[in-house]
Design an enzyme around this catalytic site. Sequence first.
Site, PDB file in Angstrom:
ATOM      1  N   GLY A 131      97.033   0.897  89.930  1.00  0.00           N
ATOM      2  CA  GLY A 131      97.640  -0.289  89.326  1.00  0.00           C
ATOM      3  C   GLY A 131      98.243  -1.271  90.691  1.00  0.00           C
ATOM      4  O   GLY A 131      97.609  -1.866  91.240  1.00  0.00           O
ATOM      5  N   GLU A 363      98.768  -8.817  87.379  1.00  0.00           N
ATOM      6  CA  GLU A 363      98.550  -9.430  88.709  1.00  0.00           C
ATOM      7  C   GLU A 363      99.501  -9.019  89.910  1.00  0.00           C
ATOM      8  O   GLU A 363      99.880  -9.896  90.659  1.00  0.00           O
ATOM      9  CB  GLU A 363      98.354 -11.175  88.560  1.00  0.00           C
ATOM     10  CG  GLU A 363      97.130 -11.304  87.782  1.00  0.00           C
ATOM     11  CD  GLU A 363      96.836 -13.024  88.017  1.00  0.00           C
ATOM     12  OE1 GLU A 363      96.970 -13.675  89.012  1.00  0.00           O
ATOM     13  OE2 GLU A 363      96.135 -13.459  86.838  1.00  0.00           O
TER      14      GLU A 363
END
Length: 382
Positions: A131, A363
């Site tokens: 991630g 993001e």
Amino acid sequence: MFTVQNQEIDQIVQMVHQFVEKEVEPLAQQIEDEDRIPDSLVQQVKELGLFGMSIPEEYGGIGLGMVGKTAVLEQLGRTHNGFVSLISAHTGIGSTGLVRLGSPYLKEKYLPALASGEKIACFALSEPGAGSDATNLATKAEKKGDKWILNGSKHFITNAPVADVFTVFAVTDKDKGAKGITAFLIEKDFPGFTVGKKDKKMGLKGSYTAQLLFDQCEVPEENVIGEVGLGYVAALTILSEGRIGLAARAVGSCDKLIELSAKYANERIQFGKPIAKNQAIQWMLADMATETEAARTLTLKAAHLVDQGKKVVKESSMAKLYASEVFNRVADKAVQIHGGMGYVADYPVERYYRDARITKIYEGTNEIQRLIIARDILKDYM
């Protein structure tokens, strides 16, 4: 310096503003209650050309630069965040890689359908073990003949349940680290590719995320985006512009929350006078407005640099970091101004409060944004 002055952009912004106020806002609570964006709204987005806002005109898009796109996303940010996410994930991280780095073949094949909204795009980088550490990918791609064979999985992929094309990142050379990652354009019906069930989330109703599964997934060699081994560079390019778009959406949401809070403060009577007369409320509104304007300026500066062709890794991280944290603070103050009503789902500030939280995570978490900013600063003074 960064004010949007182009007449055509101003007209598009006004069009989007009217669309948001007249068409989307009346259905915002319905989207929240049903966890679904009405087909009628999606059709209107197609007719307005918003799915193609950043796709070049030669492929059927509007061809907005980053400043123009930022102005449009601000307006969209003034309404239901789940609705906006469908559009921005498509026009931002979903299609940016293809626009910036795709071959003429890929652009001709896919961009017209993406510009019209006939096909929806999404971006697939995150994995259970990758991630914040985007270089730690487990999804692998191996070349066999004229095809690449992908194996692995992705998760938390926005638009996945409704998408037709996916920008997917996989390791093509495990010994080269970040330089061994490649980006691929994958269609939903490619053999060996499956989209998992929808995730149940705290907010962003109507915007769906899901897991992607690759089991001997066959991808034509011509569907490599950019060059083999340069996928991580592609990801940084895509994410930089996506972070500016996310910041713009957050600014638009802040504008809406200030408007809702000021109106409520003028209408709510306590101790025989509107609560707007209380200095405590005035100071909250002042802080909300000041921080929002600062976030807007930071976001427009980063967008302006993109349009000048400059690298904006640091500036986009600054915009995303600051605008998302301002959004969370503004949402918190909006709930406080509304008091008990701010905690009730009948009032939209409750929805914005929940939706704001994800902006500090997706993001690139805000902790990662700080690392990116600090790394860039330290490099300048080595």
